[in-house]
Design a protein around this motif. Structure first.
Motif, PDB file in Angstrom:
ATOM      1  N   ARG A  89     -10.040   3.231  18.083  1.00  0.00           N
ATOM      2  CA  ARG A  89     -10.491   4.816  18.429  1.00  0.00           C
ATOM      3  C   ARG A  89     -12.007   5.049  18.084  1.00  0.00           C
ATOM      4  NH1 ARG A  89      -8.800   9.278  20.068  1.00  0.00           N
ATOM      5  NH2 ARG A  89      -9.048  11.315  18.911  1.00  0.00           N
ATOM      6  N   ASP A 109      -4.074  -0.096  13.549  1.00  0.00           N
ATOM      7  CA  ASP A 109      -4.192   0.595  14.747  1.00  0.00           C
ATOM      8  C   ASP A 109      -4.901  -0.065  15.930  1.00  0.00           C
ATOM      9  OD1 ASP A 109      -3.796   2.527  16.872  1.00  0.00           O
ATOM     10  OD2 ASP A 109      -4.751   4.131  15.819  1.00  0.00           O
ATOM     11  N   GLU A 141      -6.426   2.632  25.007  1.00  0.00           N
ATOM     12  CA  GLU A 141      -5.190   3.736  24.254  1.00  0.00           C
ATOM     13  C   GLU A 141      -5.789   4.877  23.704  1.00  0.00           C
ATOM     14  OE1 GLU A 141      -2.083   4.935  21.764  1.00  0.00           O
ATOM     15  OE2 GLU A 141      -3.927   4.071  21.237  1.00  0.00           O
ATOM     16  N   ASP A 142      -6.863   4.729  22.846  1.00  0.00           N
ATOM     17  CA  ASP A 142      -6.997   5.319  21.714  1.00  0.00           C
ATOM     18  C   ASP A 142      -8.320   6.190  21.914  1.00  0.00           C
ATOM     19  OD1 ASP A 142      -5.890   5.986  19.340  1.00  0.00           O
ATOM     20  OD2 ASP A 142      -6.016   4.355  18.268  1.00  0.00           O
ATOM     21  N   TRP A 259      -4.331   5.845   8.997  1.00  0.00           N
ATOM     22  CA  TRP A 259      -4.180   6.199  10.493  1.00  0.00           C
ATOM     23  C   TRP A 259      -5.532   7.113  11.082  1.00  0.00           C
ATOM     24  CZ3 TRP A 259      -2.707  10.918  13.273  1.00  0.00           C
ATOM     25  CH2 TRP A 259      -2.626  10.833  14.740  1.00  0.00           C
ATOM     26  N   HIS A 260      -6.248   6.683  11.627  1.00  0.00           N
ATOM     27  CA  HIS A 260      -7.390   7.388  12.142  1.00  0.00           C
ATOM     28  C   HIS A 260      -8.448   7.967  11.215  1.00  0.00           C
ATOM     29  CE1 HIS A 260      -5.224   8.236  16.498  1.00  0.00           C
ATOM     30  NE2 HIS A 260      -5.530   6.989  16.111  1.00  0.00           N
TER      31      HIS A 260
HETATM   32 ZN    ZN Z   1      -4.628   5.569  17.140  1.00  0.00          ZN
END
Ligand code: ZN
Ligand code: AHN
Length: 288
Positions: A89, A109, A141-142, A259-260
């Motif tokens: 991401r 991720d 996806e991200d 996450w992120h």
């Molecule tokens: Zn993600």
């Protein structure tokens, strides 16, 4: 049962992906990592196909993207699909504001699911399963709309699975699918997400039963986790392949704390988590 899946080998595949840097579409690291994944999967004897596509991001940017498809026993009529996303991401939008525009390294991720699937490809070269396996690594996806941008357009996530699901680039439809997403965290909680329960309850039951037979019932928890739109949603609605998600999400804390954020790094990976998921899939696929 004796397991061939090696946690150290899986972790080395995760580290290698992260060594390229964030695998963000339209960057040199993304191109280099795709070449690496194609080469490794070919080395392990899989039949590799690249599905290239241009996807439009939430901000209008064109993302030059590649889904990487690796077939084991390519002519076998009974097939199982294993999915993960390989991109990472561009925004740490779940972090402090100073980090919102920094990229996520994506150790968990992105790289974790791919690492488990690479390690499975490696062991399946040593001893082939008696079914066909389609490993599909989704791109883009991200790149979904960041939380700091006002934008109500839908379907900005999971662009690779949306493309794959629209094109259905297979001659034999897999009988079921399993998506791996964030399988390398510390003390993960793999529960029943709502989409998997709706579309593939029998696959959840089968996979969790294998996990419990290996003593992993504290990790593979037989409880609803949450409502998560991930690549498996698009696979289910677009192809009808009943597909579940093995994803770390708990009703209490949501996604893992990294996450992120800028903390989604190899230091915050527990290779024992990779091993649990790897052992479950090794046993499951050899039992098919
Ligand atoms: Zn993600
Ligand atoms: C959201 O909840 C927006 N996405 C879940 C899918 C995802 C993002 N998996 C990893 N990153």
């Amino acid at each position: 049962m004796q397991f061939n899946f090696s946690a150290d080998s899986a972790f080395s595949f995760l580290q290698k992906q992260c060594d390229f840097g964030p695998r963000i579409p339209n960057t040199p690291a993304h191109v280099a990592c795709a070449a690496y994944l194609e080469k490794k999967l070919s080395e392990y004897g899989a039949l590799v196909t690249l599905q290239k596509f241009d996807a439009k991001a939430y901000n209008g940017e064109i993302l030059h993207s590649t889904n990487i498809i690796a077939q084991i026993n390519p002519s076998h009529p009974k097939r199982i699909a294993l999915f993960a996303h390989w991109d990472s991401r561009p925004y740490c939008d779940n972090d402090a504001e100073v980090n919102w525009k920094s990229p996520v390294l994506g150790a968990n991720d992105g790289a974790s699911g791919v690492a488990v699937l690479l390690e499975l490809a490696r062991i399946w070269q040593q001893k082939a399963p008696s079914v066909g396996v389609d490993i599909v690594l989704f791109d883009s996806e991200d790149y979904g709309t960041p939380s700091f941008v006002q934008n109500d357009s839908e379907d900005t996530w999971c662009l690779g699975s949306q493309y794959w699901g629209a094109k259905k680039p297979y001659s034999v439809k897999p009988i079921y699918g399993i998506l791996l997403d964030m399988v390398g965290g510390v003390n993960p909680n793999f529960g029943y997400d709502v989409i998997s329960q709706q579309f593939a309850p029998e696959i959840l039951a089968k996979v969790w039963s294998v996990a419990h037979s290996l003593g992993y019932s504290q990790t593979f928890v037989s409880k609803t986790s949450g409502s998560i739109v991930d690549d498996h949603y698009y696979v289910n609605i677009l192809t009808g392949i009943p597909t579940i998600d093995i994803i770390d999400f708990s009703p209490n804390r949501g996604f893992p704390s990294t996450w992120h954020t800028i903390y989604d790094t190899p230091q915050n990976i527990d290779k024992e988590s990779l091993k649990m998921v790897g052992n479950v899939l090794e046993l499951l696929i050899y039992s098919e």
